[in-house]
Design a protein around this motif. Structure first.
Motif, PDB file in Angstrom:
ATOM      1  N   LEU A  66      -2.585   3.280   6.115  1.00 32.96           N
ATOM      2  CA  LEU A  66      -1.789   4.354   5.521  1.00 32.96           C
ATOM      3  C   LEU A  66      -2.283   5.697   6.052  1.00 32.96           C
ATOM      4  O   LEU A  66      -3.480   5.999   6.016  1.00 32.96           O
ATOM      5  N   HIS A 119       1.111   3.937  -3.060  1.00 35.00           N
ATOM      6  CA  HIS A 119       0.773   5.340  -2.817  1.00 35.00           C
ATOM      7  C   HIS A 119       1.780   6.258  -3.527  1.00 35.00           C
ATOM      8  O   HIS A 119       1.393   7.274  -4.135  1.00 35.00           O
ATOM      9  N   ALA A 156      -1.664   9.526   5.320  1.00 32.34           N
ATOM     10  CA  ALA A 156      -1.070  10.504   4.397  1.00 32.34           C
ATOM     11  C   ALA A 156      -0.946  11.848   5.103  1.00 32.34           C
ATOM     12  O   ALA A 156      -1.945  12.425   5.529  1.00 32.34           O
ATOM     13  N   VAL A 189       7.760   7.628   2.284  1.00 34.03           N
ATOM     14  CA  VAL A 189       6.748   6.902   3.065  1.00 34.03           C
ATOM     15  C   VAL A 189       7.497   5.953   3.990  1.00 34.03           C
ATOM     16  O   VAL A 189       8.387   5.215   3.553  1.00 34.03           O
ATOM     17  N   HIS A 234       1.296   8.823  -7.018  1.00 35.34           N
ATOM     18  CA  HIS A 234       1.678  10.244  -7.085  1.00 35.34           C
ATOM     19  C   HIS A 234       2.769  10.497  -8.123  1.00 35.34           C
ATOM     20  O   HIS A 234       3.451  11.530  -8.084  1.00 35.34           O
ATOM     21  N   THR A 268       4.434  10.828   5.943  1.00 34.69           N
ATOM     22  CA  THR A 268       3.413   9.847   5.567  1.00 34.69           C
ATOM     23  C   THR A 268       3.915   8.463   5.982  1.00 34.69           C
ATOM     24  O   THR A 268       5.069   8.116   5.719  1.00 34.69           O
ATOM     25  N   ASP A 285       0.825  -1.210   0.000  1.00 34.04           N
ATOM     26  CA  ASP A 285       0.000   0.000   0.000  1.00 34.04           C
ATOM     27  C   ASP A 285       0.862   1.263   0.000  1.00 34.04           C
ATOM     28  O   ASP A 285       0.554   2.243  -0.691  1.00 34.04           O
ATOM     29  N   GLY A 286       1.944   1.256   0.801  1.00 33.79           N
ATOM     30  CA  GLY A 286       2.802   2.434   0.878  1.00 33.79           C
ATOM     31  C   GLY A 286       3.492   2.743  -0.431  1.00 33.79           C
ATOM     32  O   GLY A 286       3.561   3.901  -0.866  1.00 33.79           O
ATOM     33  N   GLU A 323       3.226  12.520  -0.566  1.00 29.87           N
ATOM     34  CA  GLU A 323       2.383  13.073  -1.634  1.00 29.87           C
ATOM     35  C   GLU A 323       3.133  14.058  -2.520  1.00 29.87           C
ATOM     36  O   GLU A 323       2.560  14.673  -3.430  1.00 29.87           O
TER      37      GLU A 323
END
Length: 337
Positions: free
Chosen positions: A325, A174, A327, A271, A178, A287, A170-171, A332
């Motif tokens: 997660l 993410h 954020a 992250v 972006h 994050t 997931d990280g 981001e």
């Protein structure tokens, strides 16, 4: 000052030590008046019975749970221990904690100490080079044994772990969402460590799902903050450096923050796996893929308690504590143009 003994209590009351033992252990007939005088002497002298010696003598279990963790200084494991204690204390059990310093030899020595004092349950965050086959007999004999954060090696046993692979996936996804295509990975050592392997696989999963090539040059490691900072510096010095970083534990995250600050780089997305106490006040705020170490400890303790209460199934159980997660800003950032 010498600690008072059972013999001191006996002299104070004018009875034999065996009579005092009968009163304290509720083992055999003693006159009510004598019982009251013994208990008054116990209070007056501040005598504390040696429960460990008694348990060893009569073959009873100690009202304690033994917990082995790799590092006392890692706040993650401190929070895990707090979760364990919050679950066992209401049951009248005492938590005893020891550190293995991430070595199989010290881990085994600590476990031997806990077993010698006949703890009611054993909980272990196993070292990366451990082998736990020697505990099979204890498990078969009915001792509740639960492994935390990492499963046992060489035996099937109850264990409670975080969603390491899923959280890492997931990280990294993410960062991909972006716009990042060159994403560095900074992991723990040794590379064979269960959590490191799982999070690295999650990193690979996210790259594959996005159709991005895996580049070994973007993978670095470091066990502590200083080593992780040096690892990030090496990544930033590459001819084609990453535009984003995935730091696979709390020390890697702290090392990455330090390295980026020293390099004056505010354009590299980051992250981290594991939340940090000051993550929200960093610039930009960090994050993270947050674990729940307190829930990890509580779930493991509840599994021990269920075994003590006679959980009928002898099959090893696995519980997965999900990550989430959060954020906050650092993850981001868009790729530098």
């Amino acid at each position: 000052m010498r600690r008072p003994t059972m013999a001191d209590v006996a002299r104070e009351v004018g009875v034999t030590a065996k009579t005092v033992s009968r009163v304290l252990n509720d083992d055999g007939p003693v006159a009510v008046e004598t019982r009251e005088r013994v208990m008054e002497a116990v209070r007056k002298l501040g005598y504390q019975p040696n429960l460990m010696a008694r348990n060893m003598r009569v073959g009873a279990r100690d009202a304690a749970i033994g917990l082995v963790i790799p590092e006392m200084g890692n706040p993650f494991f401190g929070t895990v221990a707090g979760g364990v204690e919050s679950a066992v204390r209401p049951r009248g059990l005492t938590l005893i904690v020891g550190s293995s310093s991430e070595t199989a030899e010290l881990e085994r020595s600590l476990i031997a100490t806990f077993l010698a004092r006949r703890v009611s349950g054993l909980m272990v965050v196993p070292s990366s080079d451990g082998d736990h086959r020697y505990l099979r007999a204890e498990r078969v004999a009915g001792l509740p044994i639960v492994f935390l954060d990492r499963p046992a090696v060489g035996m099937a046993a109850d264990h409670v772990v975080s969603g390491n692979r899923e959280g890492a996936r997931d990280g990294v996804a993410h960062l991909v969402a972006h716009g990042h295509r060159r994403i560095g990975f900074v992991g723990d050592l040794p590379a064979a460590l269960y959590t490191r392997r799982e999070r690295f696989q999650g990193y690979r999963d996210a790259l594959e799902a996005a159709g991005l090539p895996f580049d070994r040059a973007l993978v670095e490691s470091g066990h502590d903050q200083g080593a992780a900072s040096a690892a990030v510096a090496r990544l930033l010095a590459l001819p084609a450096p990453p535009t984003a970083l995935f730091a696979a534990n709390n020390f890697a995250s702290m090392g990455a923050v330090v390295a980026l600050a020293r390099a004056g780089r505010r354009d590299v997305a980051l992250v981290g796996f594991d939340d940090l106490p000051l993550a929200e006040v960093l610039e930009p705020p960090l994050t993270v893929v947050a674990q729940d170490p307190a829930a990890l400890g509580t779930a493991a303790a509840e599994l021990v308690l269920s075994r003590l209460d006679g959980l009928p199934s002898r099959a090893a159980r696995r519980e997965l504590i999900p990550t989430r997660l959060i954020a906050r800003g650092s993850g981001e950032l868009p790729p530098a143009r």
